[in-house]
Design a protein around this motif. Structure first.
Motif, PDB file in Angstrom:
ATOM      1  N   GLU A   1      19.906   9.005  -5.818  1.00  0.00           N
ATOM      2  CA  GLU A   1      19.779   8.815  -4.422  1.00  0.00           C
ATOM      3  C   GLU A   1      18.451   9.608  -3.879  1.00  0.00           C
ATOM      4  OE1 GLU A   1      21.681   7.309  -2.216  1.00  0.00           O
ATOM      5  OE2 GLU A   1      23.548   7.126  -3.631  1.00  0.00           O
ATOM      6  N   GLN A   2      17.528   9.350  -5.056  1.00  0.00           N
ATOM      7  CA  GLN A   2      16.245   9.919  -4.664  1.00  0.00           C
ATOM      8  C   GLN A   2      15.130   8.872  -4.366  1.00  0.00           C
ATOM      9  OE1 GLN A   2      15.881  13.186  -4.417  1.00  0.00           O
ATOM     10  NE2 GLN A   2      17.875  13.618  -4.891  1.00  0.00           N
ATOM     11  N   LEU A   3      15.398   7.783  -4.193  1.00  0.00           N
ATOM     12  CA  LEU A   3      14.455   6.713  -3.926  1.00  0.00           C
ATOM     13  C   LEU A   3      14.144   6.178  -2.361  1.00  0.00           C
ATOM     14  CD1 LEU A   3      15.992   4.438  -6.371  1.00  0.00           C
ATOM     15  CD2 LEU A   3      14.006   6.064  -6.710  1.00  0.00           C
ATOM     16  N   GLU A   4      13.041   5.830  -2.083  1.00  0.00           N
ATOM     17  CA  GLU A   4      12.608   5.551  -0.731  1.00  0.00           C
ATOM     18  C   GLU A   4      11.580   4.395  -0.867  1.00  0.00           C
ATOM     19  OE1 GLU A   4       9.796   6.784   3.213  1.00  0.00           O
ATOM     20  OE2 GLU A   4      10.787   8.420   1.737  1.00  0.00           O
ATOM     21  N   LEU A   5      12.149   2.955  -0.215  1.00  0.00           N
ATOM     22  CA  LEU A   5      11.181   2.042  -0.154  1.00  0.00           C
ATOM     23  C   LEU A   5       9.818   2.248   0.573  1.00  0.00           C
ATOM     24  CD1 LEU A   5      13.598  -0.764  -0.555  1.00  0.00           C
ATOM     25  CD2 LEU A   5      12.288  -0.039  -2.121  1.00  0.00           C
ATOM     26  N   LEU A   6       8.655   1.768   0.204  1.00  0.00           N
ATOM     27  CA  LEU A   6       7.526   2.031   0.933  1.00  0.00           C
ATOM     28  C   LEU A   6       7.151   0.559   1.563  1.00  0.00           C
ATOM     29  CD1 LEU A   6       5.784   4.641  -1.101  1.00  0.00           C
ATOM     30  CD2 LEU A   6       7.113   5.182   1.033  1.00  0.00           C
ATOM     31  N   ASP A   7       6.588   0.268   2.698  1.00  0.00           N
ATOM     32  CA  ASP A   7       5.778  -0.869   3.256  1.00  0.00           C
ATOM     33  C   ASP A   7       4.406  -0.542   2.962  1.00  0.00           C
ATOM     34  OD1 ASP A   7       5.191   0.837   5.317  1.00  0.00           O
ATOM     35  OD2 ASP A   7       6.465  -0.209   6.857  1.00  0.00           O
ATOM     36  N   ARG A   8       3.567  -1.477   3.286  1.00  0.00           N
ATOM     37  CA  ARG A   8       2.102  -1.543   3.417  1.00  0.00           C
ATOM     38  C   ARG A   8       1.466  -0.179   3.833  1.00  0.00           C
ATOM     39  NH1 ARG A   8      -2.053  -5.189   1.761  1.00  0.00           N
ATOM     40  NH2 ARG A   8      -0.714  -6.823   1.739  1.00  0.00           N
ATOM     41  N   GLN A   9       2.038   0.050   4.858  1.00  0.00           N
ATOM     42  CA  GLN A   9       1.397   1.341   5.773  1.00  0.00           C
ATOM     43  C   GLN A   9       2.087   2.488   5.002  1.00  0.00           C
ATOM     44  OE1 GLN A   9       2.743   1.743   9.675  1.00  0.00           O
ATOM     45  NE2 GLN A   9       1.807   3.410   9.999  1.00  0.00           N
ATOM     46  N   GLY A  10       3.224   2.424   4.426  1.00  0.00           N
ATOM     47  CA  GLY A  10       3.852   3.660   3.654  1.00  0.00           C
ATOM     48  C   GLY A  10       3.151   4.141   2.451  1.00  0.00           C
ATOM     49  N   ILE A  11       2.747   3.201   1.708  1.00  0.00           N
ATOM     50  CA  ILE A  11       2.151   3.179   0.164  1.00  0.00           C
ATOM     51  C   ILE A  11       0.579   3.527   0.605  1.00  0.00           C
ATOM     52  CG2 ILE A  11       1.535   0.994  -0.313  1.00  0.00           C
ATOM     53  CD1 ILE A  11       2.418   1.667  -2.976  1.00  0.00           C
ATOM     54  N   GLY A  12       0.082   3.022   1.844  1.00  0.00           N
ATOM     55  CA  GLY A  12      -1.319   3.582   2.104  1.00  0.00           C
ATOM     56  C   GLY A  12      -1.604   4.994   2.526  1.00  0.00           C
ATOM     57  N   GLN A  13      -0.113   5.581   2.732  1.00  0.00           N
ATOM     58  CA  GLN A  13      -0.265   7.143   3.081  1.00  0.00           C
ATOM     59  C   GLN A  13      -0.099   7.777   1.554  1.00  0.00           C
ATOM     60  OE1 GLN A  13       2.886   7.510   5.863  1.00  0.00           O
ATOM     61  NE2 GLN A  13       1.866   6.626   7.502  1.00  0.00           N
ATOM     62  N   VAL A  14       0.289   7.080   0.709  1.00  0.00           N
ATOM     63  CA  VAL A  14       0.485   7.706  -0.509  1.00  0.00           C
ATOM     64  C   VAL A  14      -0.890   7.740  -1.516  1.00  0.00           C
ATOM     65  CG1 VAL A  14       1.636   7.312  -2.810  1.00  0.00           C
ATOM     66  CG2 VAL A  14       2.863   7.748  -0.488  1.00  0.00           C
ATOM     67  N   VAL A  15      -1.296   6.319  -1.594  1.00  0.00           N
ATOM     68  CA  VAL A  15      -2.401   6.276  -2.363  1.00  0.00           C
ATOM     69  C   VAL A  15      -3.558   5.155  -1.815  1.00  0.00           C
ATOM     70  CG1 VAL A  15      -1.241   4.141  -3.410  1.00  0.00           C
ATOM     71  CG2 VAL A  15      -3.079   5.100  -4.566  1.00  0.00           C
ATOM     72  N   ALA A  16      -5.009   5.713  -1.829  1.00  0.00           N
ATOM     73  CA  ALA A  16      -6.082   4.946  -0.977  1.00  0.00           C
ATOM     74  C   ALA A  16      -6.444   3.861  -1.872  1.00  0.00           C
ATOM     75  CB  ALA A  16      -7.060   6.094  -0.617  1.00  0.00           C
ATOM     76  N   CYS A  17      -5.551   2.817  -1.757  1.00  0.00           N
ATOM     77  CA  CYS A  17      -5.826   1.718  -2.661  1.00  0.00           C
ATOM     78  C   CYS A  17      -5.129   0.365  -1.804  1.00  0.00           C
ATOM     79  CB  CYS A  17      -5.199   1.368  -3.995  1.00  0.00           C
ATOM     80  SG  CYS A  17      -5.495  -0.007  -4.725  1.00  0.00           S
TER      81      CYS A  17
ATOM     82  N   TYR B   1      -2.320  -2.790  -2.926  1.00  0.00           N
ATOM     83  CA  TYR B   1      -0.621  -2.655  -2.890  1.00  0.00           C
ATOM     84  C   TYR B   1      -0.032  -3.180  -1.536  1.00  0.00           C
ATOM     85  CZ  TYR B   1      -1.626   0.325  -6.743  1.00  0.00           C
ATOM     86  OH  TYR B   1      -2.316   0.512  -7.933  1.00  0.00           O
ATOM     87  N   ILE B   2       0.896  -3.900  -1.731  1.00  0.00           N
ATOM     88  CA  ILE B   2       1.713  -4.440  -0.362  1.00  0.00           C
ATOM     89  C   ILE B   2       3.100  -3.475  -0.027  1.00  0.00           C
ATOM     90  CG2 ILE B   2       0.902  -6.708  -0.903  1.00  0.00           C
ATOM     91  CD1 ILE B   2       4.315  -7.418  -1.441  1.00  0.00           C
ATOM     92  N   GLY B   3       3.232  -2.746  -0.945  1.00  0.00           N
ATOM     93  CA  GLY B   3       4.280  -1.679  -0.946  1.00  0.00           C
ATOM     94  C   GLY B   3       4.544  -1.163  -2.126  1.00  0.00           C
ATOM     95  N   GLY B   4       6.015  -0.433  -2.176  1.00  0.00           N
ATOM     96  CA  GLY B   4       6.292   0.487  -3.454  1.00  0.00           C
ATOM     97  C   GLY B   4       7.687   1.118  -3.231  1.00  0.00           C
ATOM     98  N   MET B   5       7.657   2.081  -4.235  1.00  0.00           N
ATOM     99  CA  MET B   5       9.133   2.810  -4.132  1.00  0.00           C
ATOM    100  C   MET B   5       8.604   4.156  -4.414  1.00  0.00           C
ATOM    101  SD  MET B   5      12.803   1.999  -5.639  1.00  0.00           S
ATOM    102  CE  MET B   5      12.526   2.034  -7.333  1.00  0.00           C
ATOM    103  N   LEU B   6       8.933   5.035  -3.687  1.00  0.00           N
ATOM    104  CA  LEU B   6       8.876   6.572  -4.061  1.00  0.00           C
ATOM    105  C   LEU B   6      10.167   7.082  -4.538  1.00  0.00           C
ATOM    106  CD1 LEU B   6       7.678   9.682  -3.603  1.00  0.00           C
ATOM    107  CD2 LEU B   6       8.557   9.452  -1.326  1.00  0.00           C
ATOM    108  N   ASP B   7       9.941   7.695  -6.095  1.00  0.00           N
ATOM    109  CA  ASP B   7      10.992   8.550  -6.754  1.00  0.00           C
ATOM    110  C   ASP B   7      10.696   9.782  -6.413  1.00  0.00           C
ATOM    111  OD1 ASP B   7      12.977   9.597  -8.242  1.00  0.00           O
ATOM    112  OD2 ASP B   7      12.441   8.413  -9.815  1.00  0.00           O
ATOM    113  N   ARG B   8      11.593  10.579  -5.582  1.00  0.00           N
ATOM    114  CA  ARG B   8      11.247  12.084  -5.235  1.00  0.00           C
ATOM    115  C   ARG B   8      11.321  13.004  -6.519  1.00  0.00           C
ATOM    116  NH1 ARG B   8      14.074  10.128  -1.227  1.00  0.00           N
ATOM    117  NH2 ARG B   8      13.146   9.957   1.106  1.00  0.00           N
ATOM    118  N   GLN B   9      12.203  12.431  -7.623  1.00  0.00           N
ATOM    119  CA  GLN B   9      12.590  13.311  -8.729  1.00  0.00           C
ATOM    120  C   GLN B   9      11.890  12.867  -9.994  1.00  0.00           C
ATOM    121  OE1 GLN B   9      14.605  16.247  -9.251  1.00  0.00           O
ATOM    122  NE2 GLN B   9      14.145  16.192  -7.007  1.00  0.00           N
ATOM    123  N   ALA B  10      10.500  11.860  -9.624  1.00  0.00           N
ATOM    124  CA  ALA B  10       9.761  11.465 -10.560  1.00  0.00           C
ATOM    125  C   ALA B  10       8.861  13.049 -10.581  1.00  0.00           C
ATOM    126  CB  ALA B  10       9.065  10.387 -10.280  1.00  0.00           C
ATOM    127  N   GLY B  11       7.814  12.793 -11.136  1.00  0.00           N
ATOM    128  CA  GLY B  11       6.807  13.891 -11.098  1.00  0.00           C
ATOM    129  C   GLY B  11       5.570  13.667 -12.167  1.00  0.00           C
TER     130      GLY B  11
END
Length: 427
Positions: free
Chosen positions: A152-168, A171-181
């Protein structure tokens, strides 16, 4: 025998100083002889020592010399093929066990770091980055699949959401895994080796296994000594060579390339990856990147089938980095290196026994950081007589590469070209 040191890399240059371990020069006896001091061998040895076994580890070069000390340093959950492939390959009971273990490797790493005080720059959080709607739909399906196994550690990211994670902006979106690293991979291996020795385990470097004499008490022969054991664990992966011929036909060493920039400074580094997460894209031949503790960008990608070392690694990887981060055009590359991982045709791990007392695990196919730590635990469980989880992995079917030894490289490269073309065309 020539002394084998670490290849030049950022990790070798920034590794915690450690003393060399002596070559084996006598005949010894132990409960378990582990061949290979990468993550698989180190994880196995540590779990066995914690459970009262005597263990000797033989390493042909130095601790973490292979993929364990050269990889991208990303803690990525699951396997190189996802759980739906596992479900199609084995019984429902085995699939349930393998699926439940898909998220255990990262927890083992964190527990090891905490218990033994390992200094390896551990950071939480990883992102899968999607270029296309098709890749985004795959991430949505992957999230549902992982959640079916209780993760239960996953969060889908839209274009705006992934833009807050990586300055590229690719990408049109992505998925955050909080227990990755991410980690400094060589320092993790060195820390685990020190933990093994703190529990009475013995590691011999510069000590290749050249022959295994099979039987009721197998004997591992090295250039200047032997180890007689009740059990042998073969953990050489892409650096095993022909020590165990029956394992070679169903696996292929492959090379991947990594570069590290000069230190970027706090402001530029933060602008690229504001959350300090690691990132991998969703292409078949994927790119992956993260920040080091001293704010370098570590960027890797590409596969060389057959594990040849390219003449100019920077010329392969720097253009990929600049496609992602054109703002780094003036940045200098301080380090460039390659390392081998072991690919299976199914891209799932190859696990089993030979003769009842020789155990092996190999073929992580690019997802070795987490899987190897699970492998060590399940091998240790099997040697204690609790083989259910080991047998689940052992039930995964494996097949020789088409065309045999001589054609496996060109045919695999041809297949990769096909999937890369599909990625580029978005089909």
């Amino acid at each position: 025998m020539p002394h084998t040191d670490y290849p030049s890399s950022y990790y070798a240059a920034s590794a915690i100083p450690t003393s060399s371990r002596p070559e084996l020069q006598e005949d010894k006896q132990t409960d378990v002889c582990v061949i290979g001091a990468g993550y698989t061998g180190l994880s196995t040895a540590l779990f066995l020592l914690e459970n009262g076994f005597n263990v000797i580890v033989l390493e042909a070069a130095k601790v973490g010399f292979g993929a364990s000390g050269r990889n991208g340093g990303q803690i990525v959950n699951s396997y190189s093929r996802d759980l739906d492939s596992v479900e199609r390959s084995v019984s429902p009971a085995a699939a349930q066990l393998i699926g439940a273990m898909a998220f255990e490797g990262g927890r083992i790493i964190r527990e090891r770091v905490a218990r033994y005080g390992i200094q390896c720059d551990l950071k939480d959080g990883g992102v899968f980055a999607a270029f296309t709607d098709k890749q985004m739909h795959h991430l949505e399906a992957q999230k549902a699949l992982w959640e079916r196994y209780g993760y239960e550690q996953l969060e889908l990211l839209d274009r705006q959401g992934i833009g807050q994670v990586v300055a590229c902006d690719r990408y049109i979106g992505g998925m955050l895994d909080r227990q990755a690293g991410h980690i400094h991979p060589l320092n993790l291996a060195l820390g685990e080796a020190a933990a093994i020795e703190s529990l009475g385990g013995v590691i011999h470097e510069q000590t290749p296994a050249i022959r295994i004499e099979r039987g009721s008490a197998p004997v591992v022969h090295t250039p200047k000594g032997t180890v007689r054991a009740n059990f042998v664990v073969v953990a050489g992966n892409a650096y095993l060579g022909d020590l165990v011929p029956e394992l070679a036909a169903k696996s292929m060493p492959c090379g991947t390339q990594v570069i590290a920039t000069e230190p970027l400074g706090e402001e530029l580094a933060h602008s690229l990856l504001p959350q300090d997460y690691c990132v991998e894209d969703c292409n078949y031949l994927l790119d992956y990147y993260r920040l080091s503790a001293d704010k370098r960008l570590i960027y890797g990608g590409g596969v060389v089938y057959g594990a040849r070392d390219p003449a100019d690694i920077e010329s392969i990887i720097r253009p990929k980095m600049l496609k992602t981060f054109p703002q780094l055009r003036q940045v200098k590359i301080d380090y460039a290196w390659t390392g081998n991982f072991l690919l299976t045709l199914s891209r799932l791990p190859q696990v089993g026994r030979l003769g009842g007392n020789i155990y092996y695990s190999q073929g992580c196919s690019g997802h070795g950081v987490t899987y190897t730590h699970i492998a060590g635990k399940v091998i240790a469980e099997a040697l204690r007589g609790q083989a259910e989880r080991f047998d689940a992995f052992a039930s995964l079917p494996h097949y020789p590469f088409p065309g045999g030894h001589s054609l496996r490289v060109p045919l695999s490269a041809l297949g990769a070209m096909y999937y890369s073309l599909r990625d580029r065309l978005g089909i």
